[in-house]
Enzyme design. Structure first.
Site, short mmCIF file in Angstrom:
data_model
loop_
_atom_site.label_atom_id
_atom_site.label_comp_id
_atom_site.label_asym_id
_atom_site.label_seq_id
_atom_site.Cartn_x
_atom_site.Cartn_y
_atom_site.Cartn_z
N GLY A 10 38.39 35.08 49.50
CA GLY A 10 39.14 36.29 49.16
C GLY A 10 38.20 37.47 49.00
O GLY A 10 38.45 38.39 48.23
N GLY A 13 39.11 41.30 49.02
CA GLY A 13 39.96 41.87 47.97
C GLY A 13 39.16 42.74 47.01
O GLY A 13 37.95 42.93 47.18
N ILE A 55 41.72 29.79 53.70
CA ILE A 55 41.23 28.68 52.86
C ILE A 55 42.10 27.44 53.05
O ILE A 55 41.79 26.37 52.54
CB ILE A 55 41.19 29.06 51.36
CG1 ILE A 55 42.53 29.64 50.92
CG2 ILE A 55 40.04 30.02 51.09
CD1 ILE A 55 42.66 29.75 49.41
N TYR A 153 53.14 33.23 40.66
CA TYR A 153 51.71 33.48 40.53
C TYR A 153 51.19 32.95 39.18
O TYR A 153 50.14 32.30 39.12
CB TYR A 153 51.48 34.99 40.64
CG TYR A 153 50.08 35.46 40.40
CD1 TYR A 153 49.11 35.37 41.39
CD2 TYR A 153 49.72 36.06 39.18
CE1 TYR A 153 47.83 35.83 41.17
CE2 TYR A 153 48.45 36.53 38.96
CZ TYR A 153 47.50 36.41 39.96
OH TYR A 153 46.22 36.88 39.74
N LYS A 157 48.42 30.06 38.55
CA LYS A 157 47.17 30.29 37.82
C LYS A 157 47.01 29.28 36.69
O LYS A 157 45.93 28.70 36.51
CB LYS A 157 47.13 31.73 37.27
CG LYS A 157 46.86 32.79 38.34
CD LYS A 157 45.46 32.69 38.88
CE LYS A 157 45.17 33.68 39.99
NZ LYS A 157 43.88 33.42 40.68
N1 SER Z 1 46.55 41.92 38.08
C1 SER Z 1 47.20 40.85 38.75
C2 SER Z 1 48.54 41.21 39.25
O1 SER Z 1 49.04 42.22 38.83
C3 SER Z 1 47.41 39.72 37.80
O2 SER Z 1 46.32 38.90 37.78
O3 SER Z 1 49.10 40.47 40.00
#
Ligand code: SER
Length: 337
Positions: A10, A13, A55, A153, A157
């Site tokens: 990544g 980014g 990946i 997400y 995580k």
């Molecule tokens: N800053 C990230 C987001 O807004 C969260 O880890 O998705």
């Protein structure tokens, strides 16, 4: 002999960008990168090999396995929180299966070169799930509290924090004497990050950097959360410093695998006030988006980062005022000059 390198996934980014620049200033170790997108200038010159790919592509990982001795991995590749809500299955594949692939890769590397591989994993305040108005969540949250994320997400995580700890502990137990198979998994739960040099995409804390960068370019900005929205933020340079502090810390000082860090917890309106101080003509309005508002409302207003401060001396160099006065405003002015 395979060449010893640091691997960054990544890498194109926001965090990757800042990390590559900092590594090129402070370490002589060659860097190998993976990203779906090509690296922006000037990054290609700062890395020794750039792989454009996924990946999820095991052939690509095997190719890297064959050519390089990877001693350290910064596994940054992920779909961020807003984007993951639109394509949750893809998010799960990239965020979870991708992380599993890299943890396996790390273990194979450790076995083949005979010493532990440092694995840095950026987790997030999205790993929490709180309800606004719930008084039990009014205090700064410890790592173990309110671990019930509401987004794909956040689920990804939180699970990968556990997966990393599994790889670190399971193989440690199996190889009590022989540490060659070890994955030295270390993770930070980042707050929203604000860089003066890049803008994020697909995240939900993006309103803060977007507001600042729009004002610097004299563009109007409609903020997608309410003015009273409050979550933790930190500058990108402090986030990178924290990554180095954690990965350089002696293992015996670490009491946990995953650490909260934070610097300041402004409301969107406070960010607006600071932006207006620097750019009095800024055109900022509020058009809250119900889905994105619900995501930030599920995140804590503040986190308790005493473990990071105690175990590895995490100490951000910028508070809210100095972040604007000494870092964001002057650096952004140069960027758009
Ligand atoms: N800053 C990230 C987001 O807004 C969260 O880890 O998705």
């Amino acid at each position: 002999m395979r060449q010893p390198v640091v691997l960054i996934t990544g890498a194109a980014g926001e965090i990757g960008h800042a990390l590559i620049e900092r590594l090129s200033e402070h370490s002589g170790v060659p860097v190998v990168t993976i990203d779906l997108a090509a690296l922006d200038e000037p990054l290609p010159r700062l890395v020794s090999r750039e792989f454009t790919g996924s990946i999820l592509d095991r052939n690509l990982l095997e190719n890297i396995q064959a050519k390089y001795q990877v001693d350290r991995i910064y596994h940054l590749a992920a779909l961020l929180s807003t984007r993951s809500e639109f394509t949750p299955v893809t998010a799960h594949e990239v965020n979870v299966t991708g992380t599993l692939n890299l943890l396996e890769f790390a273990m194979q590397q450790a076995r083949s070169h005979g010493h532990p591989v440092m694995f840095f994993y950026p987790s997030s305040i999205a790993a929490y799930g709180v309800r606004r108005g719930d008084e039990r969540a009014e205090h700064p949250l410890l790592e173990g509290e309110f671990n019930c994320p509401t987004t794909m997400y956040g689920c990804n995580k939180l699970y990968c924090e556990h997966l990393g700890a599994y790889y670190a502990n399971h193989y440690k137990q199996l190889d009590a004497e022989d540490h060659s198979g070890r994955v030295d998994f270390r993770s930070i739960r980042f707050p929203g990050l604000i860089s003066a040099l890049t803008v994020p995409s697909g995240g939900t804390s993006d309103y803060a950097p977007e507001m600042i960068h729009a004002a610097a370019q004299s563009q109007p900005y409609a903020c997608f959360v309410r003015p009273d929205t409050r979550i933790p933020f930190m500058t990108m340079p402090d986030a990178i410093s924290a990554m180095f502090a954690l990965t350089e810390a002696p293992a015996e000082k670490l009491t946990q695998c995953v650490y909260n860090i934070s610097a300041f917890n402004p409301t969107a309106e406070t960010i607006e006030e600071l932006v207006r101080k620097a750019y009095p003509e800024a055109e900022i309005t509020y058009e809250p988006d119900a889905r994105r508002q619900a995501i930030v409302d599920s995140w804590p207003q503040a986190v308790d980062d005493r473990a990071a401060r105690g175990d590895w001396d995490m100490l951000p160099s910028y508070d809210l005022e100095s972040a604007f006065a000494e870092y964001l405003i002057p650096t952004i002015a140069q960027r758009y000059a």
